[in-house]
Design an enzyme around this catalytic site. Structure first.
Site, PDB file in Angstrom:
ATOM      1  N   GLU A   1      21.788  53.800  34.154  1.00 51.46           N
ATOM      2  CA  GLU A   1      21.440  54.556  32.944  1.00 51.46           C
ATOM      3  C   GLU A   1      22.184  55.887  32.855  1.00 51.46           C
ATOM      4  O   GLU A   1      22.823  56.190  31.851  1.00 51.46           O
ATOM      5  CB  GLU A   1      19.924  54.801  32.916  1.00 51.46           C
ATOM      6  CG  GLU A   1      19.505  55.635  31.719  1.00 51.46           C
ATOM      7  CD  GLU A   1      18.027  55.548  31.373  1.00 51.46           C
ATOM      8  OE1 GLU A   1      17.414  54.488  31.572  1.00 51.46           O
ATOM      9  OE2 GLU A   1      17.500  56.571  30.892  1.00 51.46           O
TER      10      GLU A   1
ATOM     11  N   ASP B   1      16.958  56.987  38.800  1.00 54.13           N
ATOM     12  CA  ASP B   1      15.672  57.640  38.534  1.00 54.13           C
ATOM     13  C   ASP B   1      15.774  59.131  38.849  1.00 54.13           C
ATOM     14  O   ASP B   1      15.453  59.979  38.019  1.00 54.13           O
ATOM     15  CB  ASP B   1      14.572  56.998  39.386  1.00 54.13           C
ATOM     16  CG  ASP B   1      14.598  55.480  39.302  1.00 54.13           C
ATOM     17  OD1 ASP B   1      14.207  54.961  38.254  1.00 54.13           O
ATOM     18  OD2 ASP B   1      15.058  54.833  40.268  1.00 54.13           O
TER      19      ASP B   1
HETATM   20  O1  TRH Z   1      22.316  54.285  40.671  1.00 54.36           O
HETATM   21  P1  TRH Z   1      21.985  53.562  39.424  1.00 54.36           P
HETATM   22  O2  TRH Z   1      22.191  52.123  39.420  1.00 54.36           O
HETATM   23  O3  TRH Z   1      20.517  53.877  39.053  1.00 54.36           O
HETATM   24  C1  TRH Z   1      19.501  53.196  38.354  1.00 54.36           C
HETATM   25  C2  TRH Z   1      18.356  52.905  39.256  1.00 54.36           C
HETATM   26  O4  TRH Z   1      18.708  51.822  40.036  1.00 54.36           O
HETATM   27  C3  TRH Z   1      17.108  52.599  38.508  1.00 54.36           C
HETATM   28  O5  TRH Z   1      16.157  51.946  39.308  1.00 54.36           O
HETATM   29  C4  TRH Z   1      17.370  51.819  37.265  1.00 54.36           C
HETATM   30  O6  TRH Z   1      16.201  51.762  36.550  1.00 54.36           O
HETATM   31  C5  TRH Z   1      18.427  52.513  36.461  1.00 54.36           C
HETATM   32  O7  TRH Z   1      19.637  52.579  37.218  1.00 54.36           O
HETATM   33  C6  TRH Z   1      18.692  51.883  35.127  1.00 54.36           C
HETATM   34  O8  TRH Z   1      22.894  54.179  38.238  1.00 54.36           O
HETATM   35  P2  TRH Z   1      22.829  55.500  37.367  1.00 54.36           P
HETATM   36  O9  TRH Z   1      21.667  55.469  36.421  1.00 54.36           O
HETATM   37  O10 TRH Z   1      24.107  55.636  36.768  1.00 54.36           O
HETATM   38  O11 TRH Z   1      22.591  56.677  38.403  1.00 54.36           O
HETATM   39  C7  TRH Z   1      23.569  57.221  39.230  1.00 54.36           C
HETATM   40  C8  TRH Z   1      23.371  58.711  39.382  1.00 54.36           C
HETATM   41  O12 TRH Z   1      24.111  59.207  40.494  1.00 54.36           O
HETATM   42  C9  TRH Z   1      23.834  59.510  38.179  1.00 54.36           C
HETATM   43  O13 TRH Z   1      22.943  60.576  37.929  1.00 54.36           O
HETATM   44  C10 TRH Z   1      25.184  60.082  38.619  1.00 54.36           C
HETATM   45  C11 TRH Z   1      24.901  60.318  40.066  1.00 54.36           C
HETATM   46  N1  TRH Z   1      26.072  60.437  40.944  1.00 54.36           N
HETATM   47  C12 TRH Z   1      26.470  61.685  41.365  1.00 54.36           C
HETATM   48  O14 TRH Z   1      25.884  62.703  40.975  1.00 54.36           O
HETATM   49  N2  TRH Z   1      27.509  61.782  42.251  1.00 54.36           N
HETATM   50  C13 TRH Z   1      28.170  60.691  42.730  1.00 54.36           C
HETATM   51  O15 TRH Z   1      29.088  60.853  43.550  1.00 54.36           O
HETATM   52  C14 TRH Z   1      27.770  59.407  42.247  1.00 54.36           C
HETATM   53  C15 TRH Z   1      28.500  58.192  42.715  1.00 54.36           C
HETATM   54  C16 TRH Z   1      26.712  59.320  41.378  1.00 54.36           C
END
Ligand code: TRH
Length: 354
Positions: A252, A18
């Site tokens: 996402e 999110d």
């Molecule tokens: O973390 P996610 O599983 O997030 C979500 C939420 O759970 C939400 O509730 C749900 O609706 C959605 O998924 C579908 O996975 P996501 O979307 O990939 O988000 C991870 C974010 O973290 C992404 O913007 C990349 C960032 N990130 C970094 O910037 N640096 C890092 O070291 C890591 C591991 C991630």
């Protein structure tokens, strides 16, 4: 185009998606000269995701008693998180009222095309009389597209790899190893995946979290090594995706970035939903992603995506690397040729009365 004042509302349900999506949108709007107030109920992840902040973006804590600030020109509620009633009442009282957008979750299902851009007149509550507009991200020109700023990092995988190797936390990694990023949930079906990866010397890159903890307790087949990573900023995360030979991503935002930033293929562990709706969402994506590819490759890739989500056993080996890579690169090129979400959103807002 004149610069607008944006109010972007974000509620963190869990994990980082999110805040990840909302921060990217805020930063892209800021980079295009707009002023963005990002209302967020839990900004803690921004400390590592965006330690430098972004030009034009202000983070506004969104607690139980939000300040009585006047709305700007555009209000975006991410994923249906309704802004506070008092704020909505001020929107309704403004002349002209701001353009009100509901930015939806990403899906390749046909409803995204059908529902993108629809108007939702508000008949009751503090926003009565206003229109809310549905904005659906997506993979086709009939949707709102994908956030694409920074995706060019994927045009230079060698540069990204050089950057990755130079990180202090990459010290001691074997130079010629295959690099596989595993950014999945702790529930990722592991033994079959590890067997399918076994063989060539490989470093498994593990961001902090439950999956990393679990893997550290798991016996590893020959050739595999673990590298626990620190959290890195979003631009660094994108670079990492561009540097690896395979990315397993989730949710996402990392799912989108693996498609746009990397020339290497990816696997997706979809965010699980209680009613099982994620299986349809996964299938809808695979139908688009794999359309037109040779049937044997389609079968092999589909099985791996299913296996990553517990919907099939892992095959004994991963799909043939060169063919899988070519499929992925053709898909990336198609997505990159489409208008990005930020451009489309600006165009959409320009054509809307409040
Ligand atoms: O973390 P996610 O599983 O997030 C979500 C939420 O759970 C939400 O509730 C749900 O609706 C959605 O998924 C579908 O996975 P996501 O979307 O990939 O988000 C991870 C974010 O973290 C992404 O913007 C990349 C960032 N990130 C970094 O910037 N640096 C890092 O070291 C890591 C591991 C991630």
């Amino acid at each position: 185009m004149r610069a607008w004042r944006w109010d972007l509302f974000c509620r963190v349900i869990d994990n980082f998606g999110d805040v990840g999506v909302c921060w990217r949108l805020a930063a892209e709007l800021g980079a295009r000269g707009h002023a963005v107030r990002l209302w967020i109920d839990d900004a803690s992840a921004l400390a590592w995701m965006a330690p430098q902040g972004a030009p034009g973006v202000t983070v506004q804590p969104w607690g139980d008693q939000p300040p009585d600030l006047p709305p700007g020109d555009v209000v975006v509620e991410a994923f249906g998180c309704t802004p506070p009633p008092g704020f909505v009442a001020r929107m309704a009282a403004a002349t002209p009222p701001p353009v009100w957008i509901n930015l939806e979750y990403l899906s390749a299902e046909p409803y995204a095309e059908r529902s993108h851009g629809l108007r939702s007149p508000q008949f009751a509550g503090p926003g009565a009389g206003l229109d809310k507009w549905f904005f659906y991200p997506g993979f086709t020109p009939a949707t709102g597209g994908l956030l694409q700023d920074g995706a060019a990092v994927g045009d230079d995988p060698a540069g990204a790899r050089g950057w990755l190797r130079a990180q202090p936390w990459a010290e001691g990694w074997r130079e010629s190893d295959r690099l596989v990023l595993l950014f999945g949930y702790a529930s990722l079906p592991l033994p079959g995946l590890l067997q399918a990866l076994a063989g060539p010397p490989t470093t498994l890159l593990l961001p902090p979290g439950g999956l990393c903890d679990r893997l550290q307790a798991e016996p590893l087949p020959a050739g595999l090594r673990l590298a626990a990573l620190p959290h890195v900023s979003q631009p660094e995360f994108d670079r990492m995706l561009a540097a690896t030979d395979l990315n397993l991503v989730r949710g996402e935002d990392s799912f989108v970035r693996a498609q746009l930033c990397a020339t290497a293929p990816f696997l997706w562990q979809i965010y699980p939903q209680d009613d099982g709706a994620h299986a349809l969402k996964l299938e809808a994506f695979l139908d688009r992603y794999l359309a037109g590819s040779p049937p044997a490759l389609v079968g092999a890739v589909r099985q791996c995506f299913h296996a990553a989500n517990g919907l099939a056993p892992w095959p004994s080996a991963l799909p043939e690397p060169a063919a899988w890579r070519a499929l992925h690169q053709a898909w990336r090129a198609r997505l990159r040729a489409q208008d990005d979400l930020c451009t489309q959103l600006l165009r959409f807002v320009k054509g809307r009365p409040g």
